[in-house]
Design a protein around this motif. Structure first.
Motif, PDB file in Angstrom:
ATOM      1  N   TYR A  93      15.503  -2.244 -13.160  1.00 31.94           N
ATOM      2  CA  TYR A  93      14.176  -2.368 -13.749  1.00 31.94           C
ATOM      3  C   TYR A  93      13.563  -3.649 -13.209  1.00 31.94           C
ATOM      4  CZ  TYR A  93      10.342  -2.254 -17.063  1.00 31.94           C
ATOM      5  OH  TYR A  93       9.076  -2.197 -17.616  1.00 31.94           O
ATOM      6  N   ARG A  94      12.877  -3.518 -12.107  1.00 31.76           N
ATOM      7  CA  ARG A  94      12.353  -4.687 -11.414  1.00 31.76           C
ATOM      8  C   ARG A  94      10.837  -4.582 -11.300  1.00 31.76           C
ATOM      9  NH1 ARG A  94      11.060  -3.202  -6.241  1.00 31.76           N
ATOM     10  NH2 ARG A  94      11.968  -1.277  -5.419  1.00 31.76           N
ATOM     11  N   PRO A  95      10.202  -5.686 -10.971  1.00 31.35           N
ATOM     12  CA  PRO A  95       8.749  -5.613 -10.762  1.00 31.35           C
ATOM     13  C   PRO A  95       8.416  -4.754  -9.547  1.00 31.35           C
ATOM     14  CG  PRO A  95       9.518  -7.897 -10.867  1.00 31.35           C
ATOM     15  CD  PRO A  95      10.723  -7.040 -10.767  1.00 31.35           C
ATOM     16  N   MET A  96       7.264  -4.160  -9.578  1.00 27.33           N
ATOM     17  CA  MET A  96       6.718  -3.519  -8.386  1.00 27.33           C
ATOM     18  C   MET A  96       6.001  -4.597  -7.597  1.00 27.33           C
ATOM     19  SD  MET A  96       4.060  -0.330  -8.017  1.00 27.33           S
ATOM     20  CE  MET A  96       4.477   0.926  -6.812  1.00 27.33           C
ATOM     21  N   LEU A  97       6.417  -4.804  -6.343  1.00 20.05           N
ATOM     22  CA  LEU A  97       5.821  -5.841  -5.510  1.00 20.05           C
ATOM     23  C   LEU A  97       4.644  -5.266  -4.735  1.00 20.05           C
ATOM     24  CD1 LEU A  97       5.689  -8.632  -4.194  1.00 20.05           C
ATOM     25  CD2 LEU A  97       7.448  -7.868  -2.579  1.00 20.05           C
ATOM     26  N   ILE A  98       3.454  -5.793  -5.034  1.00 19.29           N
ATOM     27  CA  ILE A  98       2.221  -5.375  -4.365  1.00 19.29           C
ATOM     28  C   ILE A  98       1.725  -6.521  -3.506  1.00 19.29           C
ATOM     29  CG2 ILE A  98      -0.175  -4.675  -4.695  1.00 19.29           C
ATOM     30  CD1 ILE A  98       0.623  -3.335  -7.275  1.00 19.29           C
ATOM     31  N   VAL A  99       1.409  -6.221  -2.259  1.00 18.49           N
ATOM     32  CA  VAL A  99       0.950  -7.232  -1.319  1.00 18.49           C
ATOM     33  C   VAL A  99      -0.425  -6.850  -0.783  1.00 18.49           C
ATOM     34  CG1 VAL A  99       1.372  -8.326   0.917  1.00 18.49           C
ATOM     35  CG2 VAL A  99       3.279  -7.909  -0.634  1.00 18.49           C
ATOM     36  N   SER A 100      -1.305  -7.831  -0.716  1.00 19.05           N
ATOM     37  CA  SER A 100      -2.589  -7.654  -0.062  1.00 19.05           C
ATOM     38  C   SER A 100      -2.839  -8.868   0.819  1.00 19.05           C
ATOM     39  CB  SER A 100      -3.719  -7.512  -1.090  1.00 19.05           C
ATOM     40  OG  SER A 100      -4.934  -7.159  -0.455  1.00 19.05           O
ATOM     41  N   SER A 101      -3.530  -8.667   1.903  1.00 19.87           N
ATOM     42  CA  SER A 101      -3.861  -9.790   2.787  1.00 19.87           C
ATOM     43  C   SER A 101      -5.366  -9.796   3.029  1.00 19.87           C
ATOM     44  CB  SER A 101      -3.098  -9.690   4.110  1.00 19.87           C
ATOM     45  OG  SER A 101      -3.401  -8.490   4.772  1.00 19.87           O
ATOM     46  N   THR A 102      -5.907 -10.993   3.213  1.00 18.62           N
ATOM     47  CA  THR A 102      -7.361 -11.104   3.303  1.00 18.62           C
ATOM     48  C   THR A 102      -7.752 -12.400   4.002  1.00 18.62           C
ATOM     49  OG1 THR A 102      -9.398 -11.211   1.992  1.00 18.62           O
ATOM     50  CG2 THR A 102      -7.438 -12.220   1.014  1.00 18.62           C
ATOM     51  N   SER A 103      -8.962 -12.420   4.527  1.00 18.53           N
ATOM     52  CA  SER A 103      -9.547 -13.660   5.038  1.00 18.53           C
ATOM     53  C   SER A 103     -10.514 -14.246   4.003  1.00 18.53           C
ATOM     54  CB  SER A 103     -10.276 -13.401   6.364  1.00 18.53           C
ATOM     55  OG  SER A 103     -11.204 -12.347   6.227  1.00 18.53           O
ATOM     56  N   TRP A 104     -10.480 -13.702   2.785  1.00 18.60           N
ATOM     57  CA  TRP A 104     -11.269 -14.220   1.655  1.00 18.60           C
ATOM     58  C   TRP A 104     -12.749 -14.384   2.009  1.00 18.60           C
ATOM     59  CZ3 TRP A 104      -8.982 -13.656  -2.771  1.00 18.60           C
ATOM     60  CH2 TRP A 104      -7.613 -13.869  -2.917  1.00 18.60           C
ATOM     61  N   THR A 105     -13.345 -13.324   2.505  1.00 15.93           N
ATOM     62  CA  THR A 105     -14.786 -13.329   2.788  1.00 15.93           C
ATOM     63  C   THR A 105     -15.472 -12.308   1.885  1.00 15.93           C
ATOM     64  OG1 THR A 105     -14.623 -11.633   4.504  1.00 15.93           O
ATOM     65  CG2 THR A 105     -14.361 -13.937   5.200  1.00 15.93           C
ATOM     66  N   ALA A 106     -16.806 -12.324   1.898  1.00 17.14           N
ATOM     67  CA  ALA A 106     -17.579 -11.417   1.050  1.00 17.14           C
ATOM     68  C   ALA A 106     -17.416  -9.956   1.463  1.00 17.14           C
ATOM     69  CB  ALA A 106     -19.050 -11.815   1.091  1.00 17.14           C
ATOM     70  N   ASP A 107     -16.862  -9.717   2.645  1.00 18.15           N
ATOM     71  CA  ASP A 107     -16.656  -8.341   3.104  1.00 18.15           C
ATOM     72  C   ASP A 107     -15.630  -7.604   2.253  1.00 18.15           C
ATOM     73  OD1 ASP A 107     -18.439  -8.740   5.141  1.00 18.15           O
ATOM     74  OD2 ASP A 107     -16.911  -9.275   6.613  1.00 18.15           O
ATOM     75  N   GLU A 108     -14.770  -8.352   1.565  1.00 15.51           N
ATOM     76  CA  GLU A 108     -13.719  -7.741   0.755  1.00 15.51           C
ATOM     77  C   GLU A 108     -13.914  -8.166  -0.701  1.00 15.51           C
ATOM     78  OE1 GLU A 108      -9.973  -7.221   3.722  1.00 15.51           O
ATOM     79  OE2 GLU A 108     -10.261  -9.238   2.921  1.00 15.51           O
ATOM     80  N   ASP A 109     -14.207  -7.208  -1.551  1.00 17.32           N
ATOM     81  CA  ASP A 109     -14.511  -7.492  -2.954  1.00 17.32           C
ATOM     82  C   ASP A 109     -13.227  -7.457  -3.774  1.00 17.32           C
ATOM     83  OD1 ASP A 109     -15.475  -7.756  -5.474  1.00 17.32           O
ATOM     84  OD2 ASP A 109     -16.780  -5.993  -5.438  1.00 17.32           O
ATOM     85  N   PHE A 110     -12.607  -8.628  -3.931  1.00 12.19           N
ATOM     86  CA  PHE A 110     -11.341  -8.675  -4.649  1.00 12.19           C
ATOM     87  C   PHE A 110     -11.512  -8.577  -6.162  1.00 12.19           C
ATOM     88  CE2 PHE A 110      -9.214  -9.306  -0.780  1.00 12.19           C
ATOM     89  CZ  PHE A 110      -7.869  -9.039  -1.032  1.00 12.19           C
TER      90      PHE A 110
END
Length: 255
Positions: free
Chosen positions: A63-80
């Protein structure tokens, strides 16, 4: 002349990690102060995803966490804000399920790691710091070029917030994730289905849809049955089986 479309593939060193490699990787990564929020999900002889059994062997935590990964250049093109809203929705559902005294299917906690540098990083880190979550932990970090593919090779799910202004460019981050055998949830735009298919991932238009996808995948992974998560995991493994060099050589054979 003949025109051939050569879709990008990840280089050979992007791969799925073995259990021992995952154990060693996360023992090291959790010593990084950037990842402090994720330390709360490991304890005792456990790492984030693995543990040492009574006979000394390393195995994945049941019973472990589900590891979710996202990568970004932290610009307005990607709405986090869409991802953060989805995580809030998941957190409410998971907390409710896990507090249920009846016949409820529990949901695992989420360990979410967002990698990258960029102008909006501080803005979103401030927003994350104000989130009150019970079943979700979020860290932001800048990892080395050596550790990034290892991280992807240990993850359960990749999330891409990439949107295309032209509608024609495919996100390399998704190629990297699939190249490590990691299923993907990707923001929907006109040509994303050339890369993310029903065999290796899911697409979404809203926080609500992304939250539902994550919930469905988490339930499926936890059940260890031949459900949707296992199907997408196998599809990502099929994508990974052909690396950039092999793909290029196949294209040359057409001439």
């Amino acid at each position: 002349g003949q025109l051939v479309v050569l879709h990008d593939k990840a280089p050979r060193h992007f791969r799925r990690l073995g259990v021992e490699e995952i154990h060693q990787l996360w023992k090291r990564l959790l010593s990084d102060s950037q990842l402090e929020p994720l330390r709360q999900l490991s304890a005792g002889n456990e790492s984030l995803l693995t543990c040492r059994s009574s006979d000394g062997t390393i195995e994945m935590r049941k019973y472990r966490p589900m590891l979710i990964v996202s990568s970004t250049s932290w610009t307005a093109d990607e709405d986090f804000s869409i991802l953060l809203s989805a995580l809030k929705l998941y957190d409410v559902k998971a907390a409710s399920r896990n507090a249920c005294s009846g016949d409820c299917v529990t949901l695992p906690p989420l360990a979410v790691l967002i990698t990258g540098k960029g102008p909006l990083r501080e803005h979103y880190e401030q927003e994350i710091s104000q989130m009150e979550l019970q079943q979700v932990r979020i860290a932001t970090a800048w990892l080395s070029a050596e550790d990034y593919p290892l991280l992807l090779g240990s993850a359960d799910l990749g999330v891409s917030m990439h949107t295309s202004s032209s509608g024609l460019d495919l996100p390399m981050k998704v190629v990297d994730m699939l190249g490590c055998g990691t299923p993907v949830c990707a923001f929907r735009f006109s040509c994303i289905n050339e890369l993310v298919t029903e065999a290796n991932g899911l697409v979404f238009d809203s926080a609500e849809e992304l939250a539902q996808h994550v919930q469905d995948l988490a339930e499926s992974q936890l059940s260890e049955s031949d459900g949707i998560y296992q199907q997408l995991f196998e599809g990502a493994a099929a994508f990974r089986s052909i690396d950039w060099e092999t793909n290029y050589k196949r294209a040359l054979e057409l001439f």
